[in-house]
Design a protein around this motif. Sequence first.
Motif, short mmCIF file in Angstrom:
data_model
loop_
_atom_site.label_atom_id
_atom_site.label_comp_id
_atom_site.label_asym_id
_atom_site.label_seq_id
_atom_site.Cartn_x
_atom_site.Cartn_y
_atom_site.Cartn_z
N GLY A 155 0.79 -1.22 0.00
CA GLY A 155 0.00 0.00 0.00
C GLY A 155 0.83 1.28 0.00
N THR A 156 0.20 2.34 -0.47
CA THR A 156 0.80 3.68 -0.47
C THR A 156 -0.20 4.65 0.15
N TYR A 157 0.28 5.56 0.98
CA TYR A 157 -0.59 6.59 1.54
C TYR A 157 0.24 7.84 1.80
N PHE A 158 -0.42 8.90 2.28
CA PHE A 158 0.26 10.21 2.37
C PHE A 158 0.07 10.84 3.74
N PRO A 159 0.69 10.29 4.78
CA PRO A 159 0.63 10.95 6.08
C PRO A 159 1.42 12.25 6.04
N LEU A 160 0.82 13.31 6.58
CA LEU A 160 1.47 14.62 6.62
C LEU A 160 1.96 15.05 5.23
N GLN A 161 1.16 14.71 4.21
CA GLN A 161 1.41 15.13 2.83
C GLN A 161 2.67 14.54 2.21
N GLN A 162 3.20 13.48 2.80
CA GLN A 162 4.37 12.82 2.24
C GLN A 162 4.04 11.38 1.88
N GLU A 163 4.46 10.96 0.72
CA GLU A 163 4.15 9.60 0.27
C GLU A 163 4.93 8.58 1.11
N LYS A 164 4.20 7.60 1.65
CA LYS A 164 4.81 6.54 2.44
C LYS A 164 4.24 5.20 1.99
N ARG A 165 5.00 4.15 2.30
CA ARG A 165 4.57 2.80 1.94
C ARG A 165 4.20 2.04 3.20
N ILE A 166 3.14 1.25 3.11
CA ILE A 166 2.75 0.34 4.18
C ILE A 166 2.44 -1.02 3.56
N ASP A 167 3.15 -2.04 4.00
CA ASP A 167 2.90 -3.39 3.52
C ASP A 167 2.05 -4.13 4.54
#
Length: 258
Positions: free
Chosen positions: A130-142
């Motif tokens: 998965g990909t999401y944007f905490p605090l407007q920054q792209e991050k990955r979560i598997d």
Amino acid sequence: MKSAIICEGSTDLVLIQYFLEKTYGWTYTKDQNTFKVNSAKSYIWLNNNEDYLCIINSGGVSKLLDQLDWLLLFNKNLFDDASRFDKIVLVSDHDEPDTITNFVDNISSIFRKYSITSTNELENDEWFNGTYFPLQQEKRIDFLMLIIPFEGNGAIENFLLNALKDDSSLNDPDKVIFSIVEQCEEFIDNLDVKDKFLKKRREKLKAKFSTVFVVLTPAEAFTQRKTLLQSANWEDYLAIQSAFSKFLDLKSRDYVVT
């Protein structure tokens, strides 16, 4: 790397901890004790070099998704990347025919809540990248969903007893352990308790499991369930190795068992 495994209860926690320590070299640690998991019944931390893993006993199937939601909220509000959970695993029993479908629907709803997207579908025993944007920054979560057993319905105790029988069929010409498991299961099924005890299916299953291990390890009969559970070499059982094989991905480096 920092990861979390969310499971239903203490049996799952003990088994997973035992397997990871015996198979992939994880060890118990107190280094992360300042971190408190919200509303979890219990949890422990393991580490392997620079990798940390929190195994969370949610306190029942109804609380698994609440723990997942809380971990994702925790990730969302973090400024510090080092404290963020990079991988999350959810382990649950395959209680009903529609268990997997229900989990997929509910987890997908939680992912939409946190705007987590992926190019692959959410499936049992497959990593969801998965990909999401905490605090407007792209991050990955598997994310990994493990509904066990993979084939047919049952609970973790079913899975373990079947692993014992399978191993006996392969490695014991006389099938002694297979016979013990069968007789213990039959004993509990035919026990006349006049509706006063073992009223629930899960209670019967736990009684079968404990009875088998009291017979196999009578010297441990009055010890804690944790000791009883750890009396078998689960890391040697093919069914356990197969079910938990993706736990190897919780390490950021390859690990070779010596």
